[in-house]
Write an enzyme that holds these catalytic residues in place. Structure first.
Site, PDB file in Angstrom:
ATOM      1  N   ARG A  36      42.103  28.539  17.529  1.00 32.21           N
ATOM      2  CA  ARG A  36      43.120  27.522  17.223  1.00 32.21           C
ATOM      3  C   ARG A  36      42.522  26.137  16.957  1.00 32.21           C
ATOM      4  O   ARG A  36      43.171  25.122  17.198  1.00 32.21           O
ATOM      5  CB  ARG A  36      44.146  27.397  18.349  1.00 32.21           C
ATOM      6  CG  ARG A  36      45.004  28.612  18.542  1.00 32.21           C
ATOM      7  CD  ARG A  36      46.036  28.694  17.413  1.00 32.21           C
ATOM      8  NE  ARG A  36      46.834  29.892  17.580  1.00 32.21           N
ATOM      9  CZ  ARG A  36      48.112  29.900  17.952  1.00 32.21           C
ATOM     10  NH1 ARG A  36      48.736  28.774  18.162  1.00 32.21           N
ATOM     11  NH2 ARG A  36      48.752  31.029  18.071  1.00 32.21           N
ATOM     12  N   ARG A  40      47.535  22.183  15.830  1.00 34.56           N
ATOM     13  CA  ARG A  40      48.273  20.981  16.230  1.00 34.56           C
ATOM     14  C   ARG A  40      47.481  19.916  16.964  1.00 34.56           C
ATOM     15  O   ARG A  40      47.953  18.792  17.098  1.00 34.56           O
ATOM     16  CB  ARG A  40      49.484  21.390  17.074  1.00 34.56           C
ATOM     17  CG  ARG A  40      50.620  21.923  16.231  1.00 34.56           C
ATOM     18  CD  ARG A  40      51.673  22.564  17.083  1.00 34.56           C
ATOM     19  NE  ARG A  40      51.125  23.735  17.753  1.00 34.56           N
ATOM     20  CZ  ARG A  40      51.806  24.505  18.590  1.00 34.56           C
ATOM     21  NH1 ARG A  40      53.047  24.211  18.895  1.00 34.56           N
ATOM     22  NH2 ARG A  40      51.248  25.566  19.136  1.00 34.56           N
ATOM     23  N   ARG A  49      50.886  19.689   7.308  1.00 33.31           N
ATOM     24  CA  ARG A  49      51.963  20.682   7.485  1.00 33.31           C
ATOM     25  C   ARG A  49      53.368  20.088   7.363  1.00 33.31           C
ATOM     26  O   ARG A  49      54.346  20.844   7.359  1.00 33.31           O
ATOM     27  CB  ARG A  49      51.825  21.330   8.861  1.00 33.31           C
ATOM     28  CG  ARG A  49      50.992  22.605   8.944  1.00 33.31           C
ATOM     29  CD  ARG A  49      51.672  23.834   8.339  1.00 33.31           C
ATOM     30  NE  ARG A  49      53.066  23.984   8.736  1.00 33.31           N
ATOM     31  CZ  ARG A  49      53.490  24.461   9.889  1.00 33.31           C
ATOM     32  NH1 ARG A  49      52.616  24.895  10.765  1.00 33.31           N
ATOM     33  NH2 ARG A  49      54.766  24.531  10.185  1.00 33.31           N
ATOM     34  N   ASP A  85      48.396  33.647  10.599  1.00 31.11           N
ATOM     35  CA  ASP A  85      49.000  34.083  11.860  1.00 31.11           C
ATOM     36  C   ASP A  85      48.960  35.601  11.924  1.00 31.11           C
ATOM     37  O   ASP A  85      48.993  36.267  10.885  1.00 31.11           O
ATOM     38  CB  ASP A  85      50.448  33.600  11.992  1.00 31.11           C
ATOM     39  CG  ASP A  85      50.928  33.763  13.430  1.00 31.11           C
ATOM     40  OD1 ASP A  85      50.650  32.876  14.249  1.00 31.11           O
ATOM     41  OD2 ASP A  85      51.538  34.802  13.751  1.00 31.11           O
ATOM     42  N   TYR A 160      55.623  42.040  19.823  1.00 33.60           N
ATOM     43  CA  TYR A 160      56.563  41.158  19.111  1.00 33.60           C
ATOM     44  C   TYR A 160      57.667  41.969  18.432  1.00 33.60           C
ATOM     45  O   TYR A 160      58.837  41.588  18.442  1.00 33.60           O
ATOM     46  CB  TYR A 160      55.821  40.303  18.072  1.00 33.60           C
ATOM     47  CG  TYR A 160      55.050  39.165  18.704  1.00 33.60           C
ATOM     48  CD1 TYR A 160      55.721  38.100  19.295  1.00 33.60           C
ATOM     49  CD2 TYR A 160      53.664  39.156  18.729  1.00 33.60           C
ATOM     50  CE1 TYR A 160      55.023  37.058  19.897  1.00 33.60           C
ATOM     51  CE2 TYR A 160      52.956  38.122  19.326  1.00 33.60           C
ATOM     52  CZ  TYR A 160      53.645  37.077  19.912  1.00 33.60           C
ATOM     53  OH  TYR A 160      52.948  36.055  20.508  1.00 33.60           O
TER      54      TYR A 160
HETATM   55  O1  CP3 Z   1      48.210  25.170  16.330  1.00 31.14           O
HETATM   56  C1  CP3 Z   1      49.210  25.639  15.779  1.00 31.14           C
HETATM   57  O2  CP3 Z   1      50.312  25.667  16.288  1.00 31.14           O
HETATM   58  C2  CP3 Z   1      49.074  26.163  14.384  1.00 31.14           C
HETATM   59  C3  CP3 Z   1      50.275  26.769  13.782  1.00 31.14           C
HETATM   60  C4  CP3 Z   1      50.727  28.079  14.347  1.00 31.14           C
HETATM   61  C5  CP3 Z   1      49.969  29.284  14.386  1.00 31.14           C
HETATM   62  N1  CP3 Z   1      50.788  30.264  14.880  1.00 31.14           N
HETATM   63  C6  CP3 Z   1      48.605  29.463  13.876  1.00 31.14           C
HETATM   64  C7  CP3 Z   1      47.765  30.571  14.384  1.00 31.14           C
HETATM   65  C8  CP3 Z   1      51.998  28.333  14.864  1.00 31.14           C
HETATM   66  C9  CP3 Z   1      53.139  27.362  15.068  1.00 31.14           C
HETATM   67  C10 CP3 Z   1      52.016  29.719  15.194  1.00 31.14           C
HETATM   68  C11 CP3 Z   1      53.190  30.476  15.688  1.00 31.14           C
HETATM   69  C12 CP3 Z   1      52.852  31.488  16.682  1.00 31.14           C
HETATM   70  N2  CP3 Z   1      52.361  32.747  16.417  1.00 31.14           N
HETATM   71  C13 CP3 Z   1      52.926  31.341  18.064  1.00 31.14           C
HETATM   72  C14 CP3 Z   1      53.493  30.169  18.794  1.00 31.14           C
HETATM   73  C15 CP3 Z   1      52.493  29.112  18.922  1.00 31.14           C
HETATM   74  C16 CP3 Z   1      53.083  27.987  19.710  1.00 31.14           C
HETATM   75  O3  CP3 Z   1      52.400  27.595  20.649  1.00 31.14           O
HETATM   76  O4  CP3 Z   1      54.182  27.522  19.400  1.00 31.14           O
HETATM   77  C17 CP3 Z   1      52.429  32.515  18.639  1.00 31.14           C
HETATM   78  C18 CP3 Z   1      52.270  32.801  20.100  1.00 31.14           C
HETATM   79  C19 CP3 Z   1      52.092  33.397  17.559  1.00 31.14           C
HETATM   80  C20 CP3 Z   1      51.525  34.748  17.669  1.00 31.14           C
HETATM   81  C21 CP3 Z   1      50.065  34.675  17.594  1.00 31.14           C
HETATM   82  N3  CP3 Z   1      49.373  34.116  16.540  1.00 31.14           N
HETATM   83  C22 CP3 Z   1      49.116  35.213  18.510  1.00 31.14           C
HETATM   84  C23 CP3 Z   1      49.442  35.916  19.791  1.00 31.14           C
HETATM   85  C24 CP3 Z   1      47.857  34.950  17.978  1.00 31.14           C
HETATM   86  C25 CP3 Z   1      46.545  35.363  18.528  1.00 31.14           C
HETATM   87  C26 CP3 Z   1      45.830  34.226  19.144  1.00 31.14           C
HETATM   88  C27 CP3 Z   1      46.402  33.727  20.413  1.00 31.14           C
HETATM   89  O5  CP3 Z   1      46.736  32.532  20.459  1.00 31.14           O
HETATM   90  O6  CP3 Z   1      46.521  34.495  21.386  1.00 31.14           O
HETATM   91  C28 CP3 Z   1      48.042  34.244  16.759  1.00 31.14           C
HETATM   92  C29 CP3 Z   1      46.971  33.829  15.891  1.00 31.14           C
HETATM   93  C30 CP3 Z   1      47.040  32.489  15.266  1.00 31.14           C
HETATM   94  N4  CP3 Z   1      48.135  31.754  14.982  1.00 31.14           N
HETATM   95  C31 CP3 Z   1      45.923  31.806  14.819  1.00 31.14           C
HETATM   96  C32 CP3 Z   1      46.367  30.607  14.256  1.00 31.14           C
HETATM   97  C33 CP3 Z   1      45.594  29.515  13.582  1.00 31.14           C
HETATM   98  C34 CP3 Z   1      44.577  32.479  14.994  1.00 31.14           C
HETATM   99  C35 CP3 Z   1      43.382  31.955  14.569  1.00 31.14           C
HETATM  100  C36 CP3 Z   1      42.828  30.914  15.515  1.00 31.14           C
HETATM  101  O7  CP3 Z   1      42.570  31.228  16.683  1.00 31.14           O
HETATM  102  O8  CP3 Z   1      42.617  29.813  15.023  1.00 31.14           O
END
Ligand code: CP3
Length: 366
Positions: A36, A40, A49, A85, A160
């Protein structure tokens, strides 16, 4: 026409610390990147964004490219991770879902039985063409910095889909796996195929490593993981190894997976991600019970530690670097993603510190 992932024109970054470490070699410095890192915590990300919904952003190549590059420019990390994502391939294949701010992915029609599984669409490469395009732009822009592609593992994606959104206890998911094992295995089999296809698109476009996120696998007992999940994750990691002639490192990561590390490692990763609950040296001992080659590990600074004073951060980094020395290689990272309110200067400080300490240590041993 895209070239196959194992074609000889794949770029070779022989000295890139991430790739050297992932292959068990001795890099010039301990590689650092942060899950990540593009997100943000960065004001430039929030600006980029503005007004663009998350899933649309993920399918806009120029925007994905810009956001992915931001932390590389700012922090000097040793790898970029594609901005996307884990639910993107589901969305692109036609599953009705949305990413709701402050909540996460929400699925309109949860998958609760055999008919839902049968109706789940497969992913076709052209549906994620924008992701391949973004990877091609990035490979061009990144120079010597490797690009990590990624995807979600079947259990985390299934959670999910079955729960309909984020879940604390995964009760419907666990009920389905136990009550209707055939339906469950059909679901995970489909998700594994989709994930593999999504990774092939990224590999064809030139990613230098991949990470498979099974973020919520730690909710499972070792028995359930081995019975209901491992065969499908195994299929993906071995599929990637085959597709790339074993030339592209595969990182496998989950949260709270201390008791599952051995089982996850057996799926055929080249690097195992560890969260902060298990010290890296203990993880290494768990993975080499009979001696043999120690594994390459990734991790594992607690993301919450970044909110403490710098001296505390530094002493935790020192501890983790010391514990990482027992591994066959160490990729420095957090134990989970960067928290949104993290001060980005702390991230930059950690990169500089890990690089300087690890370079000095190499000179001392030379
Ligand atoms: O920082 C950010 O918020 C970036 C934007 C964003 C991402 N996903 C990028 C992402 C947002 C708003 C999401 C939505 C999302 N998807 C969420 C909610 C995040 C929140 O805190 O509001 C969730 C839990 C998901 C599902 C998800 N996406 C999981 C479980 C994972 C695996 C990694 C983890 O955090 O456990 C992702 C991967 C993901 N989403 C990445 C990015 C940039 C992976 C690559 C990385 O690690 O940079």
């Amino acid at each position: 026409m895209s070239l196959p992932a194992n074609a000889s024109n794949r770029r070779r970054l022989d000295d890139a610390p991430l790739l050297v470490a992932a292959r068990g070699g001795t890099p010039a410095q301990t590689p650092v990147w942060f899950m990540r890192q593009a997100g943000r915590s960065l004001p430039e990300y929030r600006r980029a964004r503005e007004g663009v919904p998350m899933l649309r952003a993920c399918l806009t190549p120029e925007l994905v490219c810009e956001i992915t590059l931001q932390p590389v420019r700012r922090h000097g990390v040793d790898a970029a991770i594609l901005f996307s994502d884990i639910v993107l391939p589901l969305y692109a294949s036609g599953v009705e879902l949305d990413i709701v701010a402050g909540t996460g992915p929400v699925v309109n029609h949860p998958v609760r039985g055999a008919a839902d599984v049968a109706a789940l669409p497969g992913l076709r490469a052209e549906q994620v063409h924008g992701v391949g395009e973004a990877v091609r732009l990035l490979v061009h822009e990144l120079g010597e910095t490797p690009l990590i592609g990624f995807a979600g593992a079947p259990f985390t994606l299934a959670s999910y889909l079955v729960e309909g959104g984020p879940s604390r206890n995964h009760e419907r998911t666990k009920a389905l796996m136990r009550s209707e094992p055939e339906t469950w295995h059909a679901l995970l089999g489909k998700l594994a195929e989709n994930t593999l296809e999504f990774l092939r698109v990224q590999l064809d476009a030139g990613v230098d490593a991949v990470q498979l996120f099974d973020s919520w696998a730690g909710a499972l007992s070792p028995h359930d993981y081995a019975t209901y999940v491992r065969p499908h994750t195994d299929r993906i990691l071995r599929g990637v190894a085959e597709y790339t002639d074993d030339r592209v490192p595969r990182i496998h990561f989950g949260v709270g997976t201390g008791e599952l590390l051995g089982s996850m490692w057996e799926c055929g990763a080249s690097v195992l991600g560890v969260d902060w609950r298990v010290p890296l040296d203990r993880a290494v001992r768990r993975l080499t019970p009979m001696g043999g080659e120690p594994p390459v590990v990734q991790g594992n600074l607690d993301p919450a530690v970044l909110f403490a004073d710098w001296e505390s951060v530094r002493s935790e980094v020192d501890r983790i670097l010391a514990e990482g020395r027992s591994a066959g290689g160490h990729v420095f990272n957090l134990g989970h993603g960067v928290l949104p309110d993290t001060d980005p200067d702390v991230l930059t400080g950690i990169v500089e510190y890990v690089h300087s300490v690890s370079r000095t240590a190499r000179l001392d041993h030379a």
